[in-house]
Design a protein around this motif. Sequence first.
Motif, PDB file in Angstrom:
ATOM      1  N   LEU A 407       0.849  -1.198   0.000  1.00 48.65           N
ATOM      2  CA  LEU A 407       0.000   0.000   0.000  1.00 48.65           C
ATOM      3  C   LEU A 407       0.886   1.250   0.000  1.00 48.65           C
ATOM      4  CD1 LEU A 407      -2.815  -0.930   2.555  1.00 48.65           C
ATOM      5  CD2 LEU A 407      -3.134  -0.377   0.142  1.00 48.65           C
ATOM      6  N   GLY A 408       0.331   2.331  -0.560  1.00 49.68           N
ATOM      7  CA  GLY A 408       1.057   3.589  -0.595  1.00 49.68           C
ATOM      8  C   GLY A 408       1.875   3.800  -1.846  1.00 49.68           C
ATOM      9  N   TYR A 409       1.826   2.858  -2.781  1.00 56.33           N
ATOM     10  CA  TYR A 409       2.651   2.901  -3.982  1.00 56.33           C
ATOM     11  C   TYR A 409       2.185   3.953  -4.987  1.00 56.33           C
ATOM     12  CZ  TYR A 409       4.533   1.197  -8.475  1.00 56.33           C
ATOM     13  OH  TYR A 409       5.144   1.094  -9.710  1.00 56.33           O
ATOM     14  N   GLY A 410       0.869   4.075  -5.183  1.00 53.94           N
ATOM     15  CA  GLY A 410       0.314   4.784  -6.330  1.00 53.94           C
ATOM     16  C   GLY A 410       0.757   6.216  -6.487  1.00 53.94           C
ATOM     17  N   LEU A 411       0.660   7.018  -5.424  1.00 52.70           N
ATOM     18  CA  LEU A 411       0.978   8.442  -5.536  1.00 52.70           C
ATOM     19  C   LEU A 411       2.446   8.669  -5.865  1.00 52.70           C
ATOM     20  CD1 LEU A 411       0.497  11.455  -5.330  1.00 52.70           C
ATOM     21  CD2 LEU A 411       0.481  11.232  -2.829  1.00 52.70           C
ATOM     22  N   PRO A 412       3.410   8.181  -5.061  1.00 53.85           N
ATOM     23  CA  PRO A 412       4.805   8.462  -5.397  1.00 53.85           C
ATOM     24  C   PRO A 412       5.255   7.828  -6.709  1.00 53.85           C
ATOM     25  CG  PRO A 412       4.659   6.989  -3.507  1.00 53.85           C
ATOM     26  CD  PRO A 412       3.280   7.489  -3.760  1.00 53.85           C
ATOM     27  N   ALA A 413       4.762   6.634  -7.042  1.00 57.04           N
ATOM     28  CA  ALA A 413       5.149   6.020  -8.310  1.00 57.04           C
ATOM     29  C   ALA A 413       4.650   6.853  -9.484  1.00 57.04           C
ATOM     30  CB  ALA A 413       4.613   4.593  -8.398  1.00 57.04           C
TER      31      ALA A 413
END
Length: 534
Positions: A407-413
């Motif tokens: 979880l948490g991947y989408g924004l920074p990637a």
Amino acid sequence: MTCAQLLLRLLRDTYGVDTVFGIPGVHTVALYRGLENGGVRHVTPRHEQGAGFMADGYARATGKPGVCLIITGPGMTNIATAMGQALADSIPMLVISSVNRRDTLGRGQGRLHELPSQQQLMAGVSRFSHTLLDPVALPEVLARAFAVFESQRPGPVHIEIPIDLFDAPVALVELPPPARLFRPVPDPQGLALAAAWLREAQRPLVLLGGGCVEAPAAVRTLVERLDAPTVTTINAKGVLGRDHPLDLGANAALPAVRELARNADVILAVGTELGETDYDVVFDDGFELHGRLIRIDLDAQQLVRNQQVSLGLVGEAGRSLALLAEHFLEPLSRAGRERTAATLAALGLAADPAFAPFVPFYATLREVLPEAILVGDSTAPVYAGNHLVSQPEPRRYFNASTGYGTLGYGLPAALGAQLAQPTLPVVALVGDGGVMFTLSELATAVEERLPVVIVLWHNQGYEEIRRYMDAHGVARCGVDIQAPDFQTVAAGFGCLATRIGNPAELARALAARPSDGPLLIEVDVNAWLEVINS
């Protein structure tokens, strides 16, 4: 020059690195000497995990390794999760860190940021982890890292440099040129046997994984000459182009595709792990192959994992498929398009209640931003998009719902992808639960003036886990979490934000996105479902 200066010059001049991600610390200050005017862009995330995810997104969008500069100790444990995701999906990432002085390593003296063995810790989430003990060896160690990226199955590489070596002088007359490295191709006898089996097949099936994304032309040529229905996994989306008549999409876990797989007499699997998050996401071990299985993969060990192989060939996907296609100068005819169409009709994805709310969601994205790179977290729209989305090219759809599944991947990637591809629109698909892991990276998006669109699916908690608890008779606990007011939070970061509740409002918001900064679009899920179901 010093060891730190040599590192920067090698990255920039020998390996063409133009962007690095990192948070300066007292142990890495020497790495930053000259970086401000050294031809390399430095991006500062708000957490080292964000740095790793940005590097991951950068790498997936370009094929080039993402590079991170990370502090000793907590910086490394923070980035370990991102490295785990990159390792699971074979993403090239170079993590360069500091480590304590050579004379203190392993002595447990309570030094700043000290770990018992940082190198051993990182070895578990990397292709290799190396401690530099002599600055003269730096060119060789970097060459080893880029050999992993360019000539074998890629993944993260970790190089740690003791802080007493950063300013150590290095006598180097000139920088070494990069080695020209080539990936292996299969044995000709093995290719000939594979071709013979595929020619004899009456019901062939092709399975394509993320290892194929660098060779869409070779992939399309062979698939069309074989006239075979083809599964393109999540990381292979777009490799056949948008809506190709032989593309079954990433639907191998659904009944109609499983039936096709069970009945296939010859199966060609290329650059795919045949892992459960692509082929058995319902976790019942129901993806069965009874025909002859031919596998092509860069990793020899991968050839014998997960399914019983009949013929295994070690090789890079693009060249291997091009050589295999030479055995089929005239296209075969085995009703591949008809079989594919019948299977997709049996799937009935658009009418499936699990996917129906997201059909207008993705139709709107496709209409307004047809060329967009879609980068996802583990969230409801992404789970549906894995089945519904078709992209015009590879490297335009990736997420963290497979493999390591963080979880948490989408924004920074998505920020990394936007930095890598500034001329393409980039959309981050996140949920109100997962985005809280890395919400601070909104600050990075604003600071770097990145025009990323963040579509936040707000369903008041961890919806996927709620359903899983309900299905298994477990009382809900820890899943109905309180979310902040995302509109206020976004405003606090200086990010434009809006709240929408139907496809028409989504289209207007996407069309009005700014060109010099991020936009947060918060989807009121209850309102959206009311409109869709009415």
